[in-house]
Enzyme design. Sequence first.
Site, PDB file in Angstrom:
ATOM      1  N   CYS A 189       6.664  16.780 -11.841  1.00 25.21           N
ATOM      2  CA  CYS A 189       7.891  16.504 -12.550  1.00 25.21           C
ATOM      3  C   CYS A 189       8.576  15.554 -12.005  1.00 25.21           C
ATOM      4  CB  CYS A 189       8.843  17.699 -12.316  1.00 25.21           C
ATOM      5  SG  CYS A 189       9.283  17.990 -10.509  1.00 25.21           S
TER       6      CYS A 189
ATOM      7  N   PRO B 161      -4.980 -11.078  18.433  1.00 24.98           N
ATOM      8  CA  PRO B 161      -5.621 -10.996  19.722  1.00 24.98           C
ATOM      9  C   PRO B 161      -6.915 -11.449  19.670  1.00 24.98           C
ATOM     10  CG  PRO B 161      -5.204  -8.846  19.535  1.00 24.98           C
ATOM     11  CD  PRO B 161      -4.315  -9.513  18.487  1.00 24.98           C
TER      12      PRO B 161
ATOM     13  N   HIS C  13       0.786  -1.262  -0.116  1.00 20.75           N
ATOM     14  CA  HIS C  13      -0.017  -0.127  -0.033  1.00 20.75           C
ATOM     15  C   HIS C  13       0.770   1.222   0.063  1.00 20.75           C
ATOM     16  CE1 HIS C  13      -3.487  -2.411   1.632  1.00 20.75           C
ATOM     17  NE2 HIS C  13      -3.578  -2.664   0.347  1.00 20.75           N
TER      18      HIS C  13
ATOM     19  N   CYS D 280       5.983  21.291  -4.628  1.00 19.67           N
ATOM     20  CA  CYS D 280       7.399  21.070  -5.299  1.00 19.67           C
ATOM     21  C   CYS D 280       8.395  22.339  -5.104  1.00 19.67           C
ATOM     22  CB  CYS D 280       7.336  20.371  -6.401  1.00 19.67           C
ATOM     23  SG  CYS D 280       8.885  20.128  -7.533  1.00 19.67           S
TER      24      CYS D 280
HETATM   25  P1  NAD Z   1      -7.396  -3.523  10.452  1.00 18.64           P
HETATM   26  O1  NAD Z   1      -7.401  -2.453  11.184  1.00 18.64           O
HETATM   27  O2  NAD Z   1      -8.583  -3.763   9.262  1.00 18.64           O
HETATM   28  O3  NAD Z   1      -7.182  -4.893  11.359  1.00 18.64           O
HETATM   29  C1  NAD Z   1      -6.179  -4.980  12.317  1.00 18.64           C
HETATM   30  C2  NAD Z   1      -6.166  -6.185  12.947  1.00 18.64           C
HETATM   31  O4  NAD Z   1      -5.267  -6.282  13.936  1.00 18.64           O
HETATM   32  C3  NAD Z   1      -7.381  -6.780  13.754  1.00 18.64           C
HETATM   33  O5  NAD Z   1      -7.590  -7.913  13.421  1.00 18.64           O
HETATM   34  C4  NAD Z   1      -6.862  -6.741  15.150  1.00 18.64           C
HETATM   35  O6  NAD Z   1      -7.680  -7.724  15.982  1.00 18.64           O
HETATM   36  C5  NAD Z   1      -5.490  -6.997  15.180  1.00 18.64           C
HETATM   37  N1  NAD Z   1      -4.715  -6.259  16.203  1.00 18.64           N
HETATM   38  C6  NAD Z   1      -5.081  -5.088  17.103  1.00 18.64           C
HETATM   39  N2  NAD Z   1      -3.943  -5.155  18.046  1.00 18.64           N
HETATM   40  C7  NAD Z   1      -3.120  -5.949  17.798  1.00 18.64           C
HETATM   41  C8  NAD Z   1      -1.846  -6.387  18.336  1.00 18.64           C
HETATM   42  N3  NAD Z   1      -1.430  -5.539  19.451  1.00 18.64           N
HETATM   43  N4  NAD Z   1      -1.101  -7.374  17.803  1.00 18.64           N
HETATM   44  C9  NAD Z   1      -1.574  -7.975  16.872  1.00 18.64           C
HETATM   45  N5  NAD Z   1      -2.789  -7.913  16.231  1.00 18.64           N
HETATM   46  C10 NAD Z   1      -3.581  -7.042  16.756  1.00 18.64           C
HETATM   47  O7  NAD Z   1      -5.949  -3.491   9.525  1.00 18.64           O
HETATM   48  P2  NAD Z   1      -5.423  -4.138   8.139  1.00 18.64           P
HETATM   49  O8  NAD Z   1      -5.848  -5.464   8.148  1.00 18.64           O
HETATM   50  O9  NAD Z   1      -3.920  -3.844   8.362  1.00 18.64           O
HETATM   51  O10 NAD Z   1      -5.983  -3.392   6.938  1.00 18.64           O
HETATM   52  C11 NAD Z   1      -6.442  -2.218   7.190  1.00 18.64           C
HETATM   53  C12 NAD Z   1      -5.905  -1.066   6.048  1.00 18.64           C
HETATM   54  O11 NAD Z   1      -5.634   0.222   6.803  1.00 18.64           O
HETATM   55  C13 NAD Z   1      -4.661  -1.468   5.362  1.00 18.64           C
HETATM   56  O12 NAD Z   1      -5.012  -0.966   4.032  1.00 18.64           O
HETATM   57  C14 NAD Z   1      -3.912  -0.368   5.858  1.00 18.64           C
HETATM   58  O13 NAD Z   1      -2.916   0.058   4.858  1.00 18.64           O
HETATM   59  C15 NAD Z   1      -4.321   0.617   6.496  1.00 18.64           C
HETATM   60  N6  NAD Z   1      -3.759   1.006   8.094  1.00 18.64           N
HETATM   61  C16 NAD Z   1      -2.264   1.358   8.039  1.00 18.64           C
HETATM   62  C17 NAD Z   1      -1.869   1.566   9.448  1.00 18.64           C
HETATM   63  C18 NAD Z   1      -0.441   1.739   9.399  1.00 18.64           C
HETATM   64  O14 NAD Z   1       0.535   2.084   8.520  1.00 18.64           O
HETATM   65  N7  NAD Z   1       0.078   1.478  10.629  1.00 18.64           N
HETATM   66  C19 NAD Z   1      -2.735   1.832  10.453  1.00 18.64           C
HETATM   67  C20 NAD Z   1      -4.105   1.735  10.154  1.00 18.64           C
HETATM   68  C21 NAD Z   1      -4.553   1.474   8.839  1.00 18.64           C
HETATM   69 ZN    ZN Z   2       7.853  19.272  -9.158  1.00 17.69          ZN
END
Ligand code: NAD
Ligand code: ZN
Length: 255
Positions: A137, A224, A126, A156
Amino acid sequence: MEQAILQVARAIEQAERILVITGAGVSADSGLPTYRGLGGLYNGHTAEGLPIEAALSGPMLQRDPALCWKYLAELSKACLAARPNAGHSAIAELQRRKPGCWVLTQNIDGYHRAAGSPAQRLIEIHGELAPLFCQSCGAEDDELIEHLQRPLPPRCARCAGVLRPSVVLFEERLPEAALGKLYDELRKGFDVVLAVGTTASFPYIVEPVMQARKTGGFTVEVNPSSTDLSRWVDVRLEGKALDVLPALLSHIPEH
Ligand code: NAD
Ligand code: ZN
Protein backbone atom coordinates in the site's frame (compact mmCIF):
# COMPACT_ATOMS: atom_id res chain seq x y z
CA MET A 1 50.57 15.36 3.80
CA GLU A 2 50.21 18.84 5.37
CA GLN A 3 51.31 20.41 2.07
CA ALA A 4 48.78 18.33 0.15
CA ILE A 5 46.00 19.22 2.58
CA LEU A 6 46.77 22.93 2.11
CA GLN A 7 46.68 22.50 -1.66
CA VAL A 8 43.25 20.83 -1.49
CA ALA A 9 41.95 23.43 0.99
CA ARG A 10 42.99 26.22 -1.39
CA ALA A 11 41.19 24.53 -4.30
CA ILE A 12 38.03 24.12 -2.20
CA GLU A 13 38.18 27.72 -1.01
CA GLN A 14 38.31 28.99 -4.59
CA ALA A 15 35.68 26.56 -5.87
CA GLU A 16 31.99 27.22 -6.11
CA ARG A 17 30.69 23.77 -7.04
CA ILE A 18 32.10 20.89 -5.02
CA LEU A 19 31.12 17.21 -4.99
CA VAL A 20 32.06 14.92 -2.10
CA ILE A 21 31.59 11.26 -3.06
CA THR A 22 31.57 8.87 -0.11
CA GLY A 23 31.70 5.11 0.38
CA ALA A 24 31.85 2.60 3.18
CA GLY A 25 35.28 3.93 4.28
CA VAL A 26 33.71 7.05 5.82
CA SER A 27 31.53 4.93 8.08
CA ALA A 28 34.37 2.47 8.78
CA ASP A 29 35.60 5.05 11.31
CA SER A 30 32.24 4.67 13.11
CA GLY A 31 32.98 0.98 13.46
CA LEU A 32 30.77 -0.12 10.56
CA PRO A 33 32.52 -2.77 8.47
CA THR A 34 33.20 -1.89 4.84
CA TYR A 35 31.67 -3.87 2.03
CA ARG A 36 34.21 -6.65 2.00
CA GLY A 37 34.47 -6.80 5.75
CA LEU A 38 30.78 -6.85 6.62
CA GLY A 39 31.03 -9.36 9.45
CA GLY A 40 32.19 -11.87 6.89
CA LEU A 41 28.80 -11.37 5.29
CA TYR A 42 30.18 -10.32 1.95
CA ASN A 43 33.12 -12.68 1.99
CA GLY A 44 31.27 -15.66 0.68
CA HIS A 45 28.09 -17.48 1.48
CA THR A 46 25.28 -17.21 4.00
CA ALA A 47 24.33 -19.93 6.49
CA GLU A 48 21.81 -21.07 3.86
CA GLY A 49 24.69 -21.64 1.42
CA LEU A 50 23.69 -18.72 -0.80
CA PRO A 51 25.99 -16.01 -2.09
CA ILE A 52 25.17 -12.87 -0.09
CA GLU A 53 24.32 -11.13 -3.38
CA ALA A 54 21.48 -13.64 -3.83
CA ALA A 55 20.21 -13.32 -0.25
CA LEU A 56 20.16 -9.52 -0.42
CA SER A 57 18.55 -9.33 -3.85
CA GLY A 58 15.28 -7.91 -5.12
CA PRO A 59 14.06 -11.33 -6.36
CA MET A 60 14.80 -12.89 -2.94
CA LEU A 61 12.80 -10.20 -1.14
CA GLN A 62 9.82 -11.30 -3.26
CA ARG A 63 10.44 -15.05 -3.10
CA ASP A 64 11.51 -15.43 0.55
CA PRO A 65 11.10 -12.14 2.40
CA ALA A 66 12.06 -13.69 5.76
CA LEU A 67 15.43 -14.83 4.41
CA CYS A 68 16.22 -11.53 2.73
CA TRP A 69 15.16 -9.70 5.90
CA LYS A 70 17.46 -11.84 8.04
CA TYR A 71 20.38 -10.06 6.34
CA LEU A 72 18.67 -6.69 6.06
CA ALA A 73 18.17 -6.94 9.83
CA GLU A 74 21.90 -7.63 10.33
CA LEU A 75 22.77 -4.52 8.33
CA SER A 76 20.16 -2.48 10.18
CA LYS A 77 21.39 -3.58 13.61
CA ALA A 78 24.99 -2.71 12.71
CA CYS A 79 23.94 0.76 11.54
CA LEU A 80 21.71 1.39 14.57
CA ALA A 81 24.49 0.35 16.95
CA ALA A 82 26.95 2.95 15.62
CA ARG A 83 26.87 6.71 15.07
CA PRO A 84 28.16 9.24 12.54
CA ASN A 85 31.74 10.34 13.20
CA ALA A 86 33.85 13.49 12.86
CA GLY A 87 34.32 12.74 9.16
CA HIS A 88 30.56 12.98 8.49
CA SER A 89 30.41 16.16 10.63
CA ALA A 90 33.30 17.76 8.73
CA ILE A 91 31.49 17.10 5.43
CA ALA A 92 28.24 18.63 6.78
CA GLU A 93 30.18 21.67 8.04
CA LEU A 94 31.92 22.01 4.66
CA GLN A 95 28.44 22.12 3.08
CA ARG A 96 27.49 24.94 5.45
CA ARG A 97 30.59 26.92 4.53
CA LYS A 98 30.28 26.16 0.82
CA PRO A 99 26.63 26.36 -0.34
CA GLY A 100 27.57 24.79 -3.69
CA CYS A 101 28.86 21.62 -2.04
CA TRP A 102 26.98 18.36 -2.73
CA VAL A 103 27.32 14.88 -1.27
CA LEU A 104 26.90 11.70 -3.32
CA THR A 105 26.96 8.64 -1.08
CA GLN A 106 26.80 4.89 -1.65
CA ASN A 107 26.21 4.34 2.06
CA ILE A 108 22.81 3.22 3.28
CA ASP A 109 23.39 4.04 6.96
CA GLY A 110 21.83 7.52 6.86
CA TYR A 111 24.80 9.00 8.75
CA HIS A 112 25.27 12.00 6.45
CA ARG A 113 21.76 13.23 7.15
CA ALA A 114 22.17 12.46 10.85
CA ALA A 115 25.39 14.52 10.87
CA GLY A 116 23.57 17.52 9.36
CA SER A 117 24.09 17.27 5.61
CA PRO A 118 21.11 19.10 4.03
CA ALA A 119 18.68 16.74 2.25
CA GLN A 120 18.55 19.00 -0.85
CA ARG A 121 22.28 18.55 -1.42
CA LEU A 122 22.55 14.89 -0.47
CA ILE A 123 22.20 12.10 -3.03
CA GLU A 124 21.83 8.65 -1.49
CA ILE A 125 22.27 6.64 -4.65
CA HIS A 126 21.84 3.23 -2.94
CA GLY A 127 18.89 4.31 -0.78
CA GLU A 128 18.56 4.12 2.99
CA LEU A 129 17.75 1.51 5.65
CA ALA A 130 15.09 3.69 7.26
CA PRO A 131 12.27 4.58 7.03
CA LEU A 132 10.59 1.42 5.76
CA PHE A 133 7.64 1.42 3.40
CA CYS A 134 4.92 -1.08 2.55
CA GLN A 135 5.33 -2.89 -0.77
CA SER A 136 1.54 -3.33 -1.03
CA CYS A 137 0.00 0.00 0.00
CA GLY A 138 3.04 2.30 0.05
CA ALA A 139 2.52 3.45 3.67
CA GLU A 140 5.67 4.73 5.40
CA ASP A 141 6.76 3.08 8.65
CA ASP A 142 9.16 4.59 11.19
CA GLU A 143 9.44 1.62 13.51
CA LEU A 144 12.52 -0.18 12.22
CA ILE A 145 13.89 -0.68 15.76
CA GLU A 146 10.63 -2.23 17.00
CA HIS A 147 10.33 -4.50 13.95
CA LEU A 148 13.82 -5.88 14.55
CA GLN A 149 12.59 -7.33 17.85
CA ARG A 150 9.65 -9.11 16.22
CA PRO A 151 9.46 -12.02 13.80
CA LEU A 152 10.66 -11.11 10.31
CA PRO A 153 9.73 -9.91 7.76
CA PRO A 154 8.23 -6.72 9.24
CA ARG A 155 4.64 -6.12 8.21
CA CYS A 156 2.55 -3.05 7.51
CA ALA A 157 0.30 -1.89 10.38
CA ARG A 158 -2.33 -0.87 7.84
CA CYS A 159 -2.53 -3.78 5.38
CA ALA A 160 -0.09 -6.47 6.65
CA GLY A 161 1.97 -6.20 3.45
CA VAL A 162 5.71 -6.84 3.67
CA LEU A 163 7.72 -3.73 4.55
CA ARG A 164 11.06 -2.89 2.98
CA PRO A 165 13.68 -0.15 3.11
CA SER A 166 14.46 2.10 0.13
CA VAL A 167 17.85 0.36 -0.08
CA VAL A 168 18.81 -0.74 -3.58
CA LEU A 169 19.08 -4.52 -3.35
CA PHE A 170 21.20 -6.61 -5.71
CA GLU A 171 19.56 -6.90 -9.15
CA GLU A 172 17.47 -3.79 -8.51
CA ARG A 173 17.66 -0.54 -10.43
CA LEU A 174 18.97 2.69 -8.94
CA PRO A 175 16.29 5.12 -7.71
CA GLU A 176 15.14 7.38 -10.57
CA ALA A 177 14.93 10.48 -8.40
CA ALA A 178 18.47 10.16 -7.05
CA LEU A 179 19.86 9.39 -10.51
CA GLY A 180 18.02 12.35 -12.02
CA LYS A 181 19.36 14.65 -9.32
CA LEU A 182 22.91 13.36 -9.86
CA TYR A 183 22.86 13.84 -13.63
CA ASP A 184 21.25 17.30 -13.33
CA GLU A 185 24.12 18.37 -11.12
CA LEU A 186 26.77 16.68 -13.26
CA ARG A 187 25.48 18.64 -16.25
CA LYS A 188 26.15 21.86 -14.33
CA GLY A 189 29.67 20.55 -13.63
CA PHE A 190 31.87 20.57 -10.53
CA ASP A 191 35.06 22.55 -9.87
CA VAL A 192 36.33 20.11 -7.23
CA VAL A 193 35.48 16.43 -6.73
CA LEU A 194 36.62 14.48 -3.65
CA ALA A 195 36.23 10.70 -3.48
CA VAL A 196 36.33 9.58 0.15
CA GLY A 197 36.54 5.98 1.37
CA THR A 198 35.32 4.23 -1.75
CA THR A 199 36.78 1.60 -4.06
CA ALA A 200 34.73 3.36 -6.74
CA SER A 201 33.54 0.15 -8.32
CA PHE A 202 30.49 1.68 -10.00
CA PRO A 203 30.48 3.73 -13.21
CA TYR A 204 28.29 6.47 -11.68
CA ILE A 205 30.97 6.93 -8.99
CA VAL A 206 33.92 7.04 -11.39
CA GLU A 207 32.14 9.26 -13.93
CA PRO A 208 32.01 12.48 -11.85
CA VAL A 209 35.77 12.21 -11.23
CA MET A 210 36.52 11.65 -14.92
CA GLN A 211 34.20 14.46 -15.95
CA ALA A 212 35.89 16.91 -13.57
CA ARG A 213 39.29 15.90 -14.98
CA LYS A 214 38.12 16.50 -18.53
CA THR A 215 36.64 19.91 -17.78
CA GLY A 216 39.62 21.26 -15.87
CA GLY A 217 38.30 20.48 -12.39
CA PHE A 218 40.43 19.46 -9.43
CA THR A 219 40.16 15.88 -8.16
CA VAL A 220 41.10 14.39 -4.80
CA GLU A 221 41.01 10.96 -3.19
CA VAL A 222 40.89 10.43 0.58
CA ASN A 223 41.69 6.79 1.34
CA PRO A 224 44.35 4.96 3.36
CA SER A 225 44.77 2.49 0.47
CA SER A 226 45.02 3.03 -3.24
CA THR A 227 42.14 2.19 -5.57
CA ASP A 228 41.48 2.10 -9.32
CA LEU A 229 40.76 5.81 -9.02
CA SER A 230 44.11 6.71 -7.46
CA ARG A 231 46.05 7.24 -10.68
CA TRP A 232 43.39 9.58 -12.06
CA VAL A 233 43.21 12.12 -9.24
CA ASP A 234 45.26 15.30 -8.85
CA VAL A 235 45.94 14.73 -5.15
CA ARG A 236 45.76 11.67 -2.92
CA LEU A 237 45.32 12.27 0.80
CA GLU A 238 46.44 8.97 2.20
CA GLY A 239 44.72 8.55 5.55
CA LYS A 240 41.49 7.87 7.35
CA ALA A 241 38.51 10.08 6.60
CA LEU A 242 38.17 10.71 10.34
CA ASP A 243 41.63 12.33 10.47
CA VAL A 244 41.88 13.90 7.03
CA LEU A 245 38.48 15.62 6.71
CA PRO A 246 38.57 17.62 9.98
CA ALA A 247 42.19 18.64 9.19
CA LEU A 248 41.09 19.81 5.75
CA LEU A 249 38.13 21.73 7.17
CA SER A 250 40.38 23.55 9.64
CA HIS A 251 42.01 25.33 6.66
CA ILE A 252 38.74 26.47 5.09
CA PRO A 253 37.49 29.84 6.35
CA GLU A 254 33.93 30.25 7.66
CA HIS A 255 33.29 33.59 5.88
P1 NAD B 1 34.13 -0.73 -0.28
O1 NAD B 1 34.00 -1.57 0.94
O2 NAD B 1 34.21 -1.39 -1.59
O3 NAD B 1 35.45 0.17 -0.11
C1 NAD B 1 35.76 0.86 1.05
C2 NAD B 1 36.96 1.76 0.80
O4 NAD B 1 37.17 2.52 1.98
C3 NAD B 1 38.27 1.01 0.51
O5 NAD B 1 38.89 1.61 -0.60
C4 NAD B 1 39.09 1.26 1.78
O6 NAD B 1 40.49 1.37 1.52
C5 NAD B 1 38.54 2.57 2.27
N1 NAD B 1 38.65 2.83 3.70
C6 NAD B 1 38.69 1.92 4.72
N2 NAD B 1 38.77 2.56 5.91
C7 NAD B 1 38.77 3.89 5.62
C8 NAD B 1 38.82 5.05 6.43
N3 NAD B 1 38.88 4.97 7.76
N4 NAD B 1 38.80 6.26 5.81
C9 NAD B 1 38.75 6.35 4.46
N5 NAD B 1 38.70 5.27 3.65
C10 NAD B 1 38.71 4.06 4.22
O7 NAD B 1 32.95 0.33 -0.21
P2 NAD B 1 32.20 1.19 -1.34
O8 NAD B 1 33.17 1.66 -2.35
O9 NAD B 1 31.38 2.17 -0.61
O10 NAD B 1 31.23 0.16 -2.08
C11 NAD B 1 30.64 -0.88 -1.37
C12 NAD B 1 29.14 -1.05 -1.43
O11 NAD B 1 28.74 -1.50 -0.13
C13 NAD B 1 28.29 0.13 -1.69
O12 NAD B 1 27.31 -0.32 -2.58
C14 NAD B 1 27.60 0.49 -0.36
O13 NAD B 1 26.25 0.79 -0.61
C15 NAD B 1 27.70 -0.76 0.45
N6 NAD B 1 28.04 -0.59 1.89
C16 NAD B 1 27.53 0.44 2.65
C17 NAD B 1 27.89 0.60 3.99
C18 NAD B 1 27.30 1.73 4.80
O14 NAD B 1 26.19 2.15 4.55
N7 NAD B 1 28.01 2.23 5.82
C19 NAD B 1 28.80 -0.27 4.57
C20 NAD B 1 29.31 -1.32 3.77
C21 NAD B 1 28.92 -1.45 2.43
ZN1 ZN C 1 0.48 -1.59 3.66
